[in-house]
Motif scaffolding. Sequence first.
Motif, PDB file in Angstrom:
ATOM      1  N   VAL A  66       0.845  -1.202   0.000  1.00  0.00           N
ATOM      2  CA  VAL A  66       0.000   0.000   0.000  1.00  0.00           C
ATOM      3  C   VAL A  66       0.877   1.247   0.000  1.00  0.00           C
ATOM      4  CG1 VAL A  66      -1.603   1.342   1.426  1.00  0.00           C
ATOM      5  CG2 VAL A  66      -2.013  -1.091   1.027  1.00  0.00           C
ATOM      6  N   LEU A  67       1.951   1.230   0.782  1.00  0.00           N
ATOM      7  CA  LEU A  67       2.887   2.356   0.806  1.00  0.00           C
ATOM      8  C   LEU A  67       3.519   2.566  -0.561  1.00  0.00           C
ATOM      9  CD1 LEU A  67       4.278   4.414   2.736  1.00  0.00           C
ATOM     10  CD2 LEU A  67       6.083   2.721   3.005  1.00  0.00           C
ATOM     11  N   ARG A  68       3.854   1.483  -1.237  1.00  0.00           N
ATOM     12  CA  ARG A  68       4.458   1.553  -2.576  1.00  0.00           C
ATOM     13  C   ARG A  68       3.492   2.187  -3.565  1.00  0.00           C
ATOM     14  NH1 ARG A  68       6.012   2.357  -7.194  1.00  0.00           N
ATOM     15  NH2 ARG A  68       6.865   0.807  -8.565  1.00  0.00           N
ATOM     16  N   VAL A  69       2.237   1.764  -3.531  1.00  0.00           N
ATOM     17  CA  VAL A  69       1.235   2.289  -4.466  1.00  0.00           C
ATOM     18  C   VAL A  69       0.886   3.739  -4.120  1.00  0.00           C
ATOM     19  CG1 VAL A  69      -1.158   2.029  -5.220  1.00  0.00           C
ATOM     20  CG2 VAL A  69       0.304   0.020  -5.024  1.00  0.00           C
ATOM     21  N   ALA A  70       0.760   4.044  -2.836  1.00  0.00           N
ATOM     22  CA  ALA A  70       0.356   5.389  -2.429  1.00  0.00           C
ATOM     23  C   ALA A  70       1.413   6.433  -2.773  1.00  0.00           C
ATOM     24  CB  ALA A  70       0.064   5.411  -0.938  1.00  0.00           C
ATOM     25  N   LEU A  71       2.681   6.088  -2.579  1.00  0.00           N
ATOM     26  CA  LEU A  71       3.748   7.063  -2.833  1.00  0.00           C
ATOM     27  C   LEU A  71       4.293   7.008  -4.253  1.00  0.00           C
ATOM     28  CD1 LEU A  71       5.718   6.836   0.514  1.00  0.00           C
ATOM     29  CD2 LEU A  71       4.034   8.524  -0.177  1.00  0.00           C
ATOM     30  N   ARG A  72       3.916   5.974  -4.996  1.00  0.00           N
ATOM     31  CA  ARG A  72       4.388   5.783  -6.372  1.00  0.00           C
ATOM     32  C   ARG A  72       5.911   5.787  -6.466  1.00  0.00           C
ATOM     33  NH1 ARG A  72       1.248  10.348  -8.659  1.00  0.00           N
ATOM     34  NH2 ARG A  72      -0.604  10.082  -7.425  1.00  0.00           N
ATOM     35  N   ARG A  73       6.539   5.244  -5.440  1.00  0.00           N
ATOM     36  CA  ARG A  73       7.995   5.098  -5.402  1.00  0.00           C
ATOM     37  C   ARG A  73       8.316   3.736  -4.811  1.00  0.00           C
ATOM     38  NH1 ARG A  73      10.110   9.973  -1.940  1.00  0.00           N
ATOM     39  NH2 ARG A  73      11.980   8.713  -2.052  1.00  0.00           N
ATOM     40  N   PRO A  74       9.425   3.142  -5.199  1.00  0.00           N
ATOM     41  CA  PRO A  74       9.810   1.870  -4.572  1.00  0.00           C
ATOM     42  C   PRO A  74      10.071   2.067  -3.073  1.00  0.00           C
ATOM     43  CG  PRO A  74      11.090   2.261  -6.552  1.00  0.00           C
ATOM     44  CD  PRO A  74      10.325   3.510  -6.282  1.00  0.00           C
ATOM     45  N   VAL A  75       9.700   1.075  -2.297  1.00  0.00           N
ATOM     46  CA  VAL A  75       9.910   1.159  -0.855  1.00  0.00           C
ATOM     47  C   VAL A  75      11.395   1.227  -0.537  1.00  0.00           C
ATOM     48  CG1 VAL A  75       9.544  -0.060   1.330  1.00  0.00           C
ATOM     49  CG2 VAL A  75       7.751  -0.023  -0.375  1.00  0.00           C
ATOM     50  N   SER A  76      12.222   0.607  -1.374  1.00  0.00           N
ATOM     51  CA  SER A  76      13.666   0.619  -1.114  1.00  0.00           C
ATOM     52  C   SER A  76      14.277   2.010  -1.245  1.00  0.00           C
ATOM     53  CB  SER A  76      14.388  -0.357  -2.049  1.00  0.00           C
ATOM     54  OG  SER A  76      14.165   0.012  -3.390  1.00  0.00           O
ATOM     55  N   GLU A  77      13.560   2.956  -1.862  1.00  0.00           N
ATOM     56  CA  GLU A  77      14.029   4.340  -1.870  1.00  0.00           C
ATOM     57  C   GLU A  77      13.771   5.014  -0.528  1.00  0.00           C
ATOM     58  OE1 GLU A  77      12.474   6.714  -5.002  1.00  0.00           O
ATOM     59  OE2 GLU A  77      13.389   5.501  -6.575  1.00  0.00           O
ATOM     60  N   LEU A  78      12.745   4.570   0.172  1.00  0.00           N
ATOM     61  CA  LEU A  78      12.402   5.147   1.469  1.00  0.00           C
ATOM     62  C   LEU A  78      13.152   4.469   2.606  1.00  0.00           C
ATOM     63  CD1 LEU A  78       8.555   5.305   0.945  1.00  0.00           C
ATOM     64  CD2 LEU A  78      10.175   7.186   0.732  1.00  0.00           C
ATOM     65  N   ILE A  79      13.145   3.143   2.580  1.00  0.00           N
ATOM     66  CA  ILE A  79      13.784   2.339   3.621  1.00  0.00           C
ATOM     67  C   ILE A  79      14.741   1.379   2.925  1.00  0.00           C
ATOM     68  CG2 ILE A  79      13.393   0.777   5.549  1.00  0.00           C
ATOM     69  CD1 ILE A  79      10.452   1.707   5.514  1.00  0.00           C
ATOM     70  N   SER A  80      15.997   1.401   3.314  1.00  0.00           N
ATOM     71  CA  SER A  80      16.974   0.521   2.658  1.00  0.00           C
ATOM     72  C   SER A  80      16.653  -0.943   2.960  1.00  0.00           C
ATOM     73  CB  SER A  80      18.393   0.860   3.120  1.00  0.00           C
ATOM     74  OG  SER A  80      18.572   0.486   4.471  1.00  0.00           O
ATOM     75  N   ASP A  81      17.172  -1.820   2.128  1.00  0.00           N
ATOM     76  CA  ASP A  81      16.912  -3.246   2.294  1.00  0.00           C
ATOM     77  C   ASP A  81      17.394  -3.747   3.655  1.00  0.00           C
ATOM     78  OD1 ASP A  81      15.875  -3.226  -0.240  1.00  0.00           O
ATOM     79  OD2 ASP A  81      17.707  -3.968  -1.194  1.00  0.00           O
ATOM     80  N   ARG A  82      18.537  -3.259   4.075  1.00  0.00           N
ATOM     81  CA  ARG A  82      19.090  -3.678   5.366  1.00  0.00           C
ATOM     82  C   ARG A  82      18.179  -3.237   6.507  1.00  0.00           C
ATOM     83  NH1 ARG A  82      25.136  -2.603   5.937  1.00  0.00           N
ATOM     84  NH2 ARG A  82      25.109  -4.443   4.639  1.00  0.00           N
ATOM     85  N   MET A  83      17.655  -2.020   6.429  1.00  0.00           N
ATOM     86  CA  MET A  83      16.767  -1.532   7.483  1.00  0.00           C
ATOM     87  C   MET A  83      15.411  -2.234   7.447  1.00  0.00           C
ATOM     88  SD  MET A  83      18.345   0.485   9.429  1.00  0.00           S
ATOM     89  CE  MET A  83      19.929  -0.275   9.182  1.00  0.00           C
ATOM     90  N   LEU A  84      14.981  -2.695   6.265  1.00  0.00           N
ATOM     91  CA  LEU A  84      13.771  -3.517   6.194  1.00  0.00           C
ATOM     92  C   LEU A  84      13.963  -4.820   6.960  1.00  0.00           C
ATOM     93  CD1 LEU A  84      12.590  -3.059   2.503  1.00  0.00           C
ATOM     94  CD2 LEU A  84      11.326  -2.445   4.549  1.00  0.00           C
ATOM     95  N   LEU A  85      15.137  -5.437   6.789  1.00  0.00           N
ATOM     96  CA  LEU A  85      15.431  -6.675   7.513  1.00  0.00           C
ATOM     97  C   LEU A  85      15.573  -6.433   9.004  1.00  0.00           C
ATOM     98  CD1 LEU A  85      17.880  -8.499   5.081  1.00  0.00           C
ATOM     99  CD2 LEU A  85      15.524  -9.088   5.636  1.00  0.00           C
ATOM    100  N   VAL A  86      16.192  -5.326   9.385  1.00  0.00           N
ATOM    101  CA  VAL A  86      16.313  -4.999  10.805  1.00  0.00           C
ATOM    102  C   VAL A  86      14.926  -4.797  11.406  1.00  0.00           C
ATOM    103  CG1 VAL A  86      17.125  -3.233  12.427  1.00  0.00           C
ATOM    104  CG2 VAL A  86      18.651  -4.071  10.656  1.00  0.00           C
TER     105      VAL A  86
END
Length: 109
Positions: A66-86
């Motif tokens: 939903v965040l990806r669709v709402a912001l029309r940007r990849p989530v990895s631009e907002l939160i890095s992959d490493r921080m997603l895992l953390v």
Amino acid sequence: MPAADDAPKPQHARANAGRILIWWFGLMSAAGLAFGPLADARPFGNGVLAHPLVVFFGVVAAALLVLRVALRRPVSELISDRMLLVGCGIGILAFLIGNWFGTHLAALR
């Protein structure tokens, strides 16, 4: 001569990155604590896909979509992959803490 791709990012993007991480970690820990006490009760059913931890990560995946669709940007631009895992690790830890409190508080009754 700098290339067109090397344009400097605005300063406010860095300030927002810290705020986004605080929200990410806070929501993952709160949701993990909310789903943790449900693990023994199994309100979603007894199947493997109905375990509260699996449902928790399903809700997280849906929220990220939903965040990806709402912001029309990849989530990895907002939160890095490493921080997603953390954040996912924090969610699992919070789930286990919530489960521990749920089972021990239920035993006191």
